[in-house]
Design a protein around this motif. Structure first.
Motif, mmCIF file in Angstrom:
data_model
loop_
_atom_site.group_PDB
_atom_site.id
_atom_site.type_symbol
_atom_site.label_atom_id
_atom_site.label_comp_id
_atom_site.label_asym_id
_atom_site.label_seq_id
_atom_site.Cartn_x
_atom_site.Cartn_y
_atom_site.Cartn_z
ATOM 1 N N ARG A 5 37.914 46.113 30.057
ATOM 2 C CA ARG A 5 37.314 45.339 30.820
ATOM 3 C C ARG A 5 36.148 46.198 31.198
ATOM 4 N NH1 ARG A 5 39.775 45.607 36.319
ATOM 5 N NH2 ARG A 5 41.792 44.593 35.493
ATOM 6 N N ASN A 25 45.215 43.856 45.605
ATOM 7 C CA ASN A 25 44.093 43.017 44.710
ATOM 8 C C ASN A 25 44.529 42.369 43.475
ATOM 9 O OD1 ASN A 25 41.479 42.706 43.949
ATOM 10 N ND2 ASN A 25 41.430 44.569 42.739
ATOM 11 N N ALA A 44 36.492 37.812 40.563
ATOM 12 C CA ALA A 44 36.115 39.484 40.743
ATOM 13 C C ALA A 44 34.961 39.672 41.152
ATOM 14 C CB ALA A 44 36.119 39.853 39.162
ATOM 15 N N ALA A 67 35.183 40.306 45.030
ATOM 16 C CA ALA A 67 36.233 41.115 45.542
ATOM 17 C C ALA A 67 35.667 42.544 46.269
ATOM 18 C CB ALA A 67 36.962 41.629 44.215
ATOM 19 N N ASP A 78 47.330 42.825 37.637
ATOM 20 C CA ASP A 78 46.463 42.076 36.741
ATOM 21 C C ASP A 78 47.415 41.720 35.580
ATOM 22 O OD1 ASP A 78 44.653 41.632 34.697
ATOM 23 O OD2 ASP A 78 43.093 43.008 35.596
ATOM 24 N N ALA A 114 41.996 40.520 41.954
ATOM 25 C CA ALA A 114 40.908 40.440 41.137
ATOM 26 C C ALA A 114 40.682 41.394 39.844
ATOM 27 C CB ALA A 114 39.712 40.332 41.851
ATOM 28 N N PRO A 115 40.176 41.021 38.903
ATOM 29 C CA PRO A 115 40.144 42.121 37.621
ATOM 30 C C PRO A 115 38.839 42.904 37.673
ATOM 31 C CG PRO A 115 39.617 39.894 36.843
ATOM 32 C CD PRO A 115 39.984 39.749 38.346
ATOM 33 N N VAL A 116 38.822 43.690 38.932
ATOM 34 C CA VAL A 116 37.835 44.767 39.070
ATOM 35 C C VAL A 116 38.390 46.088 39.567
ATOM 36 C CG1 VAL A 116 35.754 43.372 39.128
ATOM 37 C CG2 VAL A 116 37.293 43.588 41.229
ATOM 38 N N LYS A 146 46.919 47.287 42.765
ATOM 39 C CA LYS A 146 46.529 46.069 41.966
ATOM 40 C C LYS A 146 47.441 45.256 41.097
ATOM 41 C CE LYS A 146 45.111 47.893 37.662
ATOM 42 N NZ LYS A 146 45.264 49.276 37.809
#
Ligand code: NAD
Ligand code: NAD
Lengths: 232, 232
Positions: free
Chosen positions: B27, A183, A163, A166, A201, A185-187, A199
Motif C-alpha cells: 500500500r 480506523n 482514506a 482520515a 483493514d 481507512a487504509p492509511v 486499525k
DNA sequence: TCGACTTTGTGCATCACTTCACAAAGGCAC
DNA sequence: GTGCCTTTGTGAAGTGATGCACAAAGTCGA
C-alpha cells in the motif's frame, strides 16, 4: 508506548497478547452463562475460546487468582472480573465519522451496544447524508465534530471516511482530547504518543488469505519463471 | 499448522508476522508510485508504512535480495515482487455469504476489486433479500452455495451471517473445497487442519481500546473497591 | 477426618519476532 | 580508475509470548 523501569515488575500490567484475548474469553463465558453453566474448567473454556488451556490459565492469572483448584472458574464471577478489567462496567460513548457504506453498517450493528458501547454521534461531511436518520440518531455535519465530542463525552472515535480524509479527521479528533481511535481507512495514521489507534483493514486480511491460498495450490508463487527477470 | 523438520531451515518459508506486513508495504509503495517516485530507501518506506526500518529490511530479505546498496529499492519492481509473493498477480473469486448490513457494505466496497479480488457471488438465506441487485450482482439463495462455489471457481469465502449461522455455513463451504475463510461473525469457527480462517471482530477491537482508555483515566480498573468481594 | 482425585497457578525451557549495529556492496563524483 | 559515501542485508543479542509439566491447593466421597 508506555515505558516502565525494569525495577518494578510492571505494576498491574497485563501483556498486550493477553488483553487481546480477554474479549474472546468473555464471549465464550457469556455463551456458557446463557446455557446456565455455573462453573467451567480452564480446559473447557479454552476449547470454547479456541486457545490452549495453559495459555488461558496464564492469561487469567494476570487478573488475579479467581479459580478454585479441583473445580474451575465460577462463570458469573469471571465474567464480572474480565468485564471490570476491560472497563466494560462503565459505558463508553462512541462517535462514528464517515457515514457511508461501512459507517451505516456499524451504526446499525447491535453488537456494540450490548457490550457497553453506545453510539453517541454520527458525523459526515456530505450535506446529502447530514440529516439522515440512522439507528435512532441524526447524522450531523462533521463541522460539529469538536462540539459533539465535548458535549456527549465521546471517548472513542471510529473513522470510516475515505482514506484521503482520515488523517485530517484524526488530527481534529485528537485535538479534541480523544485518545482512542478505531480506523477503517487504509492509511497509516500518524498520532502523538499516548494516543491508541487500532486499525481494521479487510483488504489486508484478504491478501493474507490469498498468500496462503497460493501456497496451497502451487507450493509457492508463480513457479517456473521465478527469479527469471533481472531488474534491468 | 504446517510443521517442518528442524533440518531444512524452512524452505522458502516466510514468517507469518512478515506476511501480515507485506500488504502494508504494498500500500505504501502504491502511494509512492502514484507520486511517480522511482526508488525508495528502507528508511523512507518504513516511515510510510509505519514500521521500523530494520524490520522492513528483514521482511523484504525473506523475498529475495531486491534492493541496491547505496540506492534503495526500485518502487515498481518491489511492487511486482510483493504482489507476486502475495498471489495478487492472479485474481481471486470471492463469495460473500450473508448480505445484511455488513455484507452489503463489503459488496459495495471498491477497495477489493482494485487488488485482484473479484466478488463473484452474493448469497443469503432470506427470500426478501434474494434477488436484490447489489454492485452489479444478483443475490442468490444460500441453497445455491455449493454450485456457486463450484461454477464460479470461488476460492475465498467471506462469512457475514449472524453468529448462529456461521458454523453451518462454514462447514458447507469447506465441504465444497474452499480452504480460505474470512469470518465476521463473533464465533470461534471449528475447521479441519489445512483450512485458513481469519477473523475480523470489531467488538474485540473496541474492547481493547476501552481497556487502554480505562487505564489512561483511572490508572486501572474501578479503583477503591477492587478485590473487595469474595466469590461468596 | 482422611485420602484419592481434579484442576489451578506458575517455573522453566523454547520459540518467534524485533532491534541493534556493522561489514560488505554498490553508486557516483572527480 | 579510485575512493568516499550511502544503504542494504544479516549475524547476534534482546524481548516477549507460548506451552509443558508439576507441585500445591482444594473438593468430595467414604
Ligand atoms: N465498505 C467496506 O466494506 C470497506 C472495507 C474496507 C475498508 N473500507 C474503508 O472504510 C472507509 C469507508 O468506506 P465506505 O465504503 O463506507 O466509503 P463511502 O465512500 O461509502 O463512505 C465514506 C463517507 O465518508 C464521508 N466523508 C468524506 N470525507 C469526510 C470528512 N472529512 N469528514 C466526515 N465524513 C467524510 C463521505 O461523505 C461518505 O459518506 C474507506 O476508507 C474504505 O477504504 C471500507
Ligand atoms: N454490522 C456490523 O458493523 C458488524 C460489526 C461486527 C460484527 N458483525 C457481525 O457480522 C455479521 C453480520 O452482521 P450484519 O450487521 O450484516 O447482520 P444482518 O443481520 O444485517 O445480516 C445478516 C444476513 O445474513 C443472512 N443469513 C442468515 N442466515 C443465513 C444463512 N444460513 N446463510 C446465508 N445467509 C444467512 C440474513 O438473512 C441477513 O441478511 C454478524 O455475525 C455480526 O455479528 C457486524
Amino acid at each position: 508506548m508506555i515505558r516502565r523501569t525494569p525495577q518494578q515488575p510492571r505494576e498491574r500490567g497485563i501483556p498486550d497478547a493477553t488483553v487481546a484475548r480477554l474479549p474472546l474469553y468473555l464471549r465464550a463465558l457469556n455463551g456458557l452463562a446463557e446455557r446456565a453453566v455455573a462453573t467451567v474448567s480452564s480446559e473447557d473454556l479454552a476449547v470454547a475460546a479456541g486457545v490452549n488451556s495453559a495459555k488461558l490459565r496464564k492469561d487469567l492469572s494476570h487478573l488475579g487468582s479467581y479459580g478454585t483448584r479441583g473445580v474451575g472458574y465460577d462463570v458469573q464471577y469471571l465474567i464480572y472480573q474480565i468485564s471490570r478489567e476491560l472497563g466494560l462496567t462503565q459505558d463508553w460513548a462512541v462517535a462514528i465519522v464517515g457515514v457511508g457504506n461501512l459507517g451505516r453498517a456499524l451504526a446499525n450493528y447491535g453488537g456494540f451496544v450490548s457490550r457497553g458501547f453506545r453510539v453517541a454521534g454520527l458525523l459526515d461531511a456530505d450535506p446529502e447524508v447530514v440529516g439522515d436518520h440512522i439507528a435512532g440518531l441524526v447524522v450531523e455535519h462533521s463541522d460539529e465534530l469538536e462540539s459533539v465530542i465535548a458535549k456527549r463525552g465521546v471517548s472513542i472515535v471510529v473513522i470510516a471516511t475515505p482514506a484521503t480524509a482520515a488523517q485530517a479527521v484524526c488530527d481534529r479528533v485528537i485535538a479534541s482530547g480523544v485518545t482512542s481511535i478505531l480506523n477503517f481507512a487504509p492509511v497509516v495514521l500518524t498520532v502523538p504518543a499516548g494516543v491508541d489507534v487500532r486499525k481494521v483493514d479487510l483488504s489486508i486480511e484478504l491478501q493474507i488469505l490469498a498468500f496462503h491460498e497460493q501456497r496451497k495450490v502451487n507450493g509457492g508463487p508463480v513457479m517456473g519463471e521465478e527469479w527469471a527477470g533481472e531488474v534491468s
